[in-house]
Design an enzyme around this catalytic site. Structure first.
Site, PDB file in Angstrom:
ATOM      1  N   TYR A 135     -23.169 -52.555  31.231  1.00  0.00           N
ATOM      2  CA  TYR A 135     -23.362 -50.843  30.264  1.00  0.00           C
ATOM      3  C   TYR A 135     -24.278 -49.601  30.846  1.00  0.00           C
ATOM      4  O   TYR A 135     -23.852 -48.078  30.734  1.00  0.00           O
ATOM      5  CB  TYR A 135     -22.469 -50.311  29.217  1.00  0.00           C
ATOM      6  CG  TYR A 135     -21.029 -51.156  28.839  1.00  0.00           C
ATOM      7  CD1 TYR A 135     -20.208 -50.375  29.103  1.00  0.00           C
ATOM      8  CD2 TYR A 135     -20.616 -52.954  28.567  1.00  0.00           C
ATOM      9  CE1 TYR A 135     -18.527 -50.600  29.110  1.00  0.00           C
ATOM     10  CE2 TYR A 135     -19.530 -52.773  28.536  1.00  0.00           C
ATOM     11  CZ  TYR A 135     -18.762 -51.713  28.492  1.00  0.00           C
ATOM     12  OH  TYR A 135     -17.420 -52.138  28.490  1.00  0.00           O
ATOM     13  N   ILE A 136     -25.434 -50.161  30.574  1.00  0.00           N
ATOM     14  CA  ILE A 136     -26.813 -49.252  30.846  1.00  0.00           C
ATOM     15  C   ILE A 136     -27.250 -49.264  32.140  1.00  0.00           C
ATOM     16  O   ILE A 136     -27.194 -48.858  32.923  1.00  0.00           O
ATOM     17  CB  ILE A 136     -27.514 -49.273  29.501  1.00  0.00           C
ATOM     18  CG1 ILE A 136     -27.282 -49.312  28.506  1.00  0.00           C
ATOM     19  CG2 ILE A 136     -28.856 -48.412  30.130  1.00  0.00           C
ATOM     20  CD1 ILE A 136     -26.414 -47.433  28.087  1.00  0.00           C
ATOM     21  N   VAL A 166     -27.535 -43.319  26.377  1.00  0.00           N
ATOM     22  CA  VAL A 166     -26.522 -42.530  26.679  1.00  0.00           C
ATOM     23  C   VAL A 166     -25.274 -42.765  25.440  1.00  0.00           C
ATOM     24  O   VAL A 166     -25.158 -43.944  25.207  1.00  0.00           O
ATOM     25  CB  VAL A 166     -26.519 -43.067  27.946  1.00  0.00           C
ATOM     26  CG1 VAL A 166     -27.242 -42.213  29.113  1.00  0.00           C
ATOM     27  CG2 VAL A 166     -26.486 -44.484  28.754  1.00  0.00           C
ATOM     28  N   LYS A 172     -36.264 -45.044  19.493  1.00  0.00           N
ATOM     29  CA  LYS A 172     -34.657 -45.481  19.809  1.00  0.00           C
ATOM     30  C   LYS A 172     -34.505 -46.264  18.606  1.00  0.00           C
ATOM     31  O   LYS A 172     -33.143 -45.570  18.327  1.00  0.00           O
ATOM     32  CB  LYS A 172     -34.626 -45.950  20.608  1.00  0.00           C
ATOM     33  CG  LYS A 172     -33.181 -47.720  20.713  1.00  0.00           C
ATOM     34  CD  LYS A 172     -32.245 -46.405  21.508  1.00  0.00           C
ATOM     35  CE  LYS A 172     -31.071 -46.675  21.346  1.00  0.00           C
ATOM     36  NZ  LYS A 172     -30.220 -46.524  22.558  1.00  0.00           N
ATOM     37  N   ASN A 184     -30.428 -44.588  16.374  1.00  0.00           N
ATOM     38  CA  ASN A 184     -29.617 -45.064  15.845  1.00  0.00           C
ATOM     39  C   ASN A 184     -29.146 -45.125  14.437  1.00  0.00           C
ATOM     40  O   ASN A 184     -28.495 -45.152  13.626  1.00  0.00           O
ATOM     41  CB  ASN A 184     -29.117 -46.385  16.549  1.00  0.00           C
ATOM     42  CG  ASN A 184     -28.450 -46.240  17.870  1.00  0.00           C
ATOM     43  OD1 ASN A 184     -28.403 -45.096  18.202  1.00  0.00           O
ATOM     44  ND2 ASN A 184     -28.741 -47.216  18.702  1.00  0.00           N
ATOM     45  N   ARG A 212     -28.201 -41.979  12.386  1.00  0.00           N
ATOM     46  CA  ARG A 212     -26.265 -42.111  12.387  1.00  0.00           C
ATOM     47  C   ARG A 212     -26.122 -42.729  11.489  1.00  0.00           C
ATOM     48  O   ARG A 212     -25.033 -42.336  11.358  1.00  0.00           O
ATOM     49  CB  ARG A 212     -26.479 -41.751  13.879  1.00  0.00           C
ATOM     50  CG  ARG A 212     -24.855 -40.862  14.367  1.00  0.00           C
ATOM     51  CD  ARG A 212     -24.905 -41.524  15.426  1.00  0.00           C
ATOM     52  NE  ARG A 212     -23.718 -41.067  16.324  1.00  0.00           N
ATOM     53  CZ  ARG A 212     -22.896 -39.718  15.785  1.00  0.00           C
ATOM     54  NH1 ARG A 212     -23.385 -38.653  15.188  1.00  0.00           N
ATOM     55  NH2 ARG A 212     -21.408 -39.735  16.522  1.00  0.00           N
ATOM     56  N   CYS A 269     -24.014 -50.847  18.762  1.00  0.00           N
ATOM     57  CA  CYS A 269     -25.712 -49.825  19.127  1.00  0.00           C
ATOM     58  C   CYS A 269     -26.094 -49.889  17.634  1.00  0.00           C
ATOM     59  O   CYS A 269     -26.546 -50.105  16.567  1.00  0.00           O
ATOM     60  CB  CYS A 269     -26.009 -48.528  19.797  1.00  0.00           C
ATOM     61  SG  CYS A 269     -25.346 -49.166  21.059  1.00  0.00           S
ATOM     62  N   LYS A 310     -13.891 -46.695  18.738  1.00  0.00           N
ATOM     63  CA  LYS A 310     -14.362 -44.882  18.411  1.00  0.00           C
ATOM     64  C   LYS A 310     -13.543 -44.764  19.056  1.00  0.00           C
ATOM     65  O   LYS A 310     -12.135 -45.247  20.314  1.00  0.00           O
ATOM     66  CB  LYS A 310     -15.827 -44.310  18.135  1.00  0.00           C
ATOM     67  CG  LYS A 310     -16.378 -44.780  19.872  1.00  0.00           C
ATOM     68  CD  LYS A 310     -17.186 -44.128  19.684  1.00  0.00           C
ATOM     69  CE  LYS A 310     -18.187 -43.633  20.837  1.00  0.00           C
ATOM     70  NZ  LYS A 310     -19.145 -43.263  21.561  1.00  0.00           N
ATOM     71  N   ARG A 363     -15.559 -54.091  21.723  1.00  0.00           N
ATOM     72  CA  ARG A 363     -16.657 -54.242  20.824  1.00  0.00           C
ATOM     73  C   ARG A 363     -16.571 -54.183  19.122  1.00  0.00           C
ATOM     74  O   ARG A 363     -17.022 -52.857  18.819  1.00  0.00           O
ATOM     75  CB  ARG A 363     -18.148 -54.674  21.879  1.00  0.00           C
ATOM     76  CG  ARG A 363     -17.398 -55.134  23.200  1.00  0.00           C
ATOM     77  CD  ARG A 363     -18.294 -55.325  24.295  1.00  0.00           C
ATOM     78  NE  ARG A 363     -19.240 -53.830  24.439  1.00  0.00           N
ATOM     79  CZ  ARG A 363     -20.071 -53.319  25.104  1.00  0.00           C
ATOM     80  NH1 ARG A 363     -20.550 -54.358  25.688  1.00  0.00           N
ATOM     81  NH2 ARG A 363     -20.102 -51.910  25.675  1.00  0.00           N
ATOM     82  N   LYS A 387      -9.177 -41.859   8.825  1.00  0.00           N
ATOM     83  CA  LYS A 387      -9.790 -40.942  10.262  1.00  0.00           C
ATOM     84  C   LYS A 387      -9.550 -39.574   9.337  1.00  0.00           C
ATOM     85  O   LYS A 387     -10.290 -39.052  10.360  1.00  0.00           O
ATOM     86  CB  LYS A 387      -9.636 -41.570  11.407  1.00  0.00           C
ATOM     87  CG  LYS A 387     -10.595 -42.153  11.739  1.00  0.00           C
ATOM     88  CD  LYS A 387     -11.917 -42.013  11.788  1.00  0.00           C
ATOM     89  CE  LYS A 387     -12.471 -41.910  12.360  1.00  0.00           C
ATOM     90  NZ  LYS A 387     -14.365 -41.753  12.302  1.00  0.00           N
TER      91      LYS A 387
HETATM   92  N1  SAJ Z   1     -18.584 -43.122  14.076  1.00  0.00           N
HETATM   93  C1  SAJ Z   1     -18.132 -42.628  12.035  1.00  0.00           C
HETATM   94  N2  SAJ Z   1     -18.060 -40.828  12.074  1.00  0.00           N
HETATM   95  C2  SAJ Z   1     -18.945 -40.216  12.605  1.00  0.00           C
HETATM   96  C3  SAJ Z   1     -19.811 -40.522  14.016  1.00  0.00           C
HETATM   97  C4  SAJ Z   1     -19.302 -41.924  14.246  1.00  0.00           C
HETATM   98  O1  SAJ Z   1     -17.343 -43.569  11.918  1.00  0.00           O
HETATM   99  O2  SAJ Z   1     -18.806 -39.764  12.420  1.00  0.00           O
HETATM  100  C5  SAJ Z   1     -18.650 -44.228  14.448  1.00  0.00           C
HETATM  101  C6  SAJ Z   1     -17.682 -44.556  15.172  1.00  0.00           C
HETATM  102  O3  SAJ Z   1     -16.415 -44.548  15.035  1.00  0.00           O
HETATM  103  C7  SAJ Z   1     -17.710 -45.681  16.191  1.00  0.00           C
HETATM  104  C8  SAJ Z   1     -19.684 -45.690  15.497  1.00  0.00           C
HETATM  105  O4  SAJ Z   1     -19.572 -44.834  14.236  1.00  0.00           O
HETATM  106  O5  SAJ Z   1     -17.792 -46.866  15.295  1.00  0.00           O
HETATM  107  C9  SAJ Z   1     -20.624 -45.567  17.004  1.00  0.00           C
HETATM  108  O6  SAJ Z   1     -19.697 -44.203  17.370  1.00  0.00           O
HETATM  109  P1  SAJ Z   1     -20.789 -43.602  18.100  1.00  0.00           P
HETATM  110  O7  SAJ Z   1     -20.480 -42.406  18.607  1.00  0.00           O
HETATM  111  O8  SAJ Z   1     -22.098 -42.532  17.437  1.00  0.00           O
HETATM  112  O9  SAJ Z   1     -22.408 -43.904  18.789  1.00  0.00           O
HETATM  113  P2  SAJ Z   1     -22.135 -45.466  19.827  1.00  0.00           P
HETATM  114  O10 SAJ Z   1     -21.816 -46.515  19.849  1.00  0.00           O
HETATM  115  O11 SAJ Z   1     -21.137 -44.847  21.045  1.00  0.00           O
HETATM  116  O12 SAJ Z   1     -23.418 -44.744  20.403  1.00  0.00           O
HETATM  117  C10 SAJ Z   1     -24.883 -44.412  20.108  1.00  0.00           C
HETATM  118  C11 SAJ Z   1     -25.351 -43.065  20.447  1.00  0.00           C
HETATM  119  N3  SAJ Z   1     -26.581 -43.059  19.211  1.00  0.00           N
HETATM  120  C12 SAJ Z   1     -26.530 -41.701  18.762  1.00  0.00           C
HETATM  121  O13 SAJ Z   1     -25.660 -41.002  18.605  1.00  0.00           O
HETATM  122  C13 SAJ Z   1     -27.758 -41.358  18.227  1.00  0.00           C
HETATM  123  C14 SAJ Z   1     -26.413 -43.395  21.964  1.00  0.00           C
HETATM  124  O14 SAJ Z   1     -26.414 -42.123  22.269  1.00  0.00           O
HETATM  125  C15 SAJ Z   1     -26.908 -44.912  22.504  1.00  0.00           C
HETATM  126  O15 SAJ Z   1     -27.165 -44.357  23.621  1.00  0.00           O
HETATM  127  C16 SAJ Z   1     -26.368 -45.553  21.522  1.00  0.00           C
HETATM  128  O16 SAJ Z   1     -25.807 -45.828  20.532  1.00  0.00           O
HETATM  129  C17 SAJ Z   1     -26.853 -46.789  22.029  1.00  0.00           C
HETATM  130  O17 SAJ Z   1     -26.558 -47.485  23.520  1.00  0.00           O
HETATM  131  O18 SAJ Z   1     -27.943 -47.049  21.233  1.00  0.00           O
END
Ligand code: SAJ
Length: 422
Positions: free
Chosen positions: A13-14, A166, A217, A221, A224, A271, A337, A344, A418
């Site tokens: 993916y990257i 990303v 990094k 994460n 978040r 992630c 999401k 995954r 949701k």
């Molecule tokens: N989620 C919630 N509530 C929210 C936001 C997200 O429950 O308000 C959940 C989503 O449904 C999902 C999970 O969190 O199950 C992760 O989703 P995401 O959109 O927050 O993140 P990823 O995993 O798709 O991508 C993240 C990103 N990191 C950040 O935003 C800090 C991305 O920039 C990173 O490059 C990626 O992880 C990575 O590869 O590490």
């Protein structure tokens, strides 16, 4: 340009989008992967992953001769390692440890083709110290070359960590626009890495050391994850106090300095549910909030399952002639999401699977982003949205896909994780 040929190790993916971006700037790119299927697919100008716009870029790069995929590394001027860093299996309740075996294998695979002047960049999300460990593996394999950890700026090989950041679904745009954190083992390592990324990155390339880049990094994460855990904890509190959490959050977010994220059925993907453990396993005493956030988010699927069980029991109480075998449950969403097809580490899929284990009746799984789903469980069937809406007795919203937002679910028994129908 001091980089005539770039090698990207790990075409997932990257790695694949990164390889394609360099190739789109007319630099010769050799992609390396252990997966024969991936190599063959890419060499046909096609892609083996789902990511918007990537197919066109890869097709052009392969057709014009700038990108090729191979199984065994070949000589290049820079090597970018983008392999997975999962965690090791561990007993329930224990802290998972990161598994660096793919970085080790990749290092040992490129070592024989390294030459004086080469740059090696670790892009994989890694625990603090992994770049130094990679440098050690390379030095052990090539005693004829010098490395920054031993001789500093004058080393034959330059080494840096530059984590990818990303967002899946927006990789092509974010690869170009996002700022990059670049942590070289020496200043020269960082300078050469900036030069490399500047071939396609429009964002700023900010220089630090390797350990700080690794931690940056993990921090992003984990931040978040902690914020989502706060929202998930609020949703459980609000259930108990009979308050609509979605309304509550939208009201609180009207404060100029408050921005609460959205609760859900848990945190998925490869992630955010993984990386915080890299901090917790290294500093278990200190990482209290980060650890608790992981537990809160990992506990959310079980909480949702509890709500579904209660709904089934209530339904049977009101319909005393029925048995649980007769109760049909529709689950809306399987992906980790909204608006993607990636299952995954998906909490939605985990919930559907676990409900199928405890509920003998039919489970209708609605996932507009996939065409087939083999769950190995006889009572789960992938079902069209309108059929599920008609047939089911209990409706469980697990992912906020755009297709579900306009559904009118009034007068139906709904569990909405949701806030789409609430
Ligand atoms: N989620 C919630 N509530 C929210 C936001 C997200 O429950 O308000 C959940 C989503 O449904 C999902 C999970 O969190 O199950 C992760 O989703 P995401 O959109 O927050 O993140 P990823 O995993 O798709 O991508 C993240 C990103 N990191 C950040 O935003 C800090 C991305 O920039 C990173 O490059 C990626 O992880 C990575 O590869 O590490």
């Amino acid at each position: 340009m001091s980089f005539e040929t770039i090698s990207v190790v790990g075409l997932g993916y990257i790695g694949l989008p990164t390889a394609a971006m360099f190739a789109s700037r007319k630099i010769k790119v050799i992609g390396v992967d252990v997966n024969q299927y991936a190599v063959d697919t890419i060499n046909r100008g096609e892609i083996h992953i789902v990511e918007p716009d990537l197919d066109m870029i890869v097709k052009a790069a392969v057709t014009e001769g700038y990108l090729k995929a191979v199984l065994t590394p070949e000589s290049a001027d820079a090597f970018l390692i983008a392999v997975p860093t999962p965690f090791k299996e561990c007993a329930e309740g224990k802290i998972p440890e990161p598994d660096l075996k793919y970085i080790e294998t990749a290092s040992k695979a490129i070592a024989p083709v390294l030459k004086k002047g080469d740059l090696v960049i670790l892009e994989s999300t890694s625990p603090v110290g992994a770049t130094e460990q990679m440098a050690e593996w390379l030095a052990e394999a090539r005693t004829d070359l010098t490395f920054p950890q031993n001789v500093g700026e004058d080393a034959d090989i330059n080494i840096a960590h530059c984590p990818e950041r990303v967002l899946p679904g927006q990789v092509v745009r974010e690869l170009v626009e996002n700022d990059r954190v670049i942590g070289g083992l020496t200043n020269k390592c960082s300078k050469r890495s900036v030069e490399l990324y500047k071939t396609f990155v429009k964002g700023e390339c900010v220089v630090t050391n390797a350990r700080t880049a690794e931690m940056a990094k993990l921090t992003e994460n984990s931040c978040r994850d902690v914020q989502i855990a706060f929202a998930n904890e609020l949703s459980v509190i609000c259930d108990k106090l009979d308050i609509n959490v979605w309304e509550l959050i939208s009201l609180a977010n009207r404060h100029p300095r408050i921005n609460i994220l959205q609760p859900g059925p848990g945190v998925g993907g490869h992630c955010i549910a993984v990386d915080p453990w890299f901090i917790v396993s290294k500093t278990p005493e200190e990482a209290q909030i980060i650890h608790t956030a992981r537990r809160v988010n990992d506990g959310k699927p079980a909480y949702v399952i509890g709500k579904i069980k209660l709904a089934i029991a209530d339904y049977l109480l009101e319909n005393q002639k029925l048995t649980s075998q007769d109760v049909v449950i529709a689950c809306y969403g399987l992906a980790f999401k909204a608006d993607i097809d990636d299952l995954r580490e998906s909490p939605a899929e985990r919930i559907v699977q676990q409900i199928a284990d405890i509920h003998p009746g039919k489970i209708l799984a609605v996932e507009p982003n996939i065409n087939c789903y083999s769950s190995h469980k006889e009572n789960i069937s992938l079902t069209d949205l309108s059929d599920a809406k008609k047939q089911a007795d209990i409706h469980v919203l697990l992912v906020d896909h755009k297709e579900f937002k306009s559904l009118d679910m009034s007068d139906m028994i709904v569990i909405d994780t949701k806030g789409v129908w609430s």
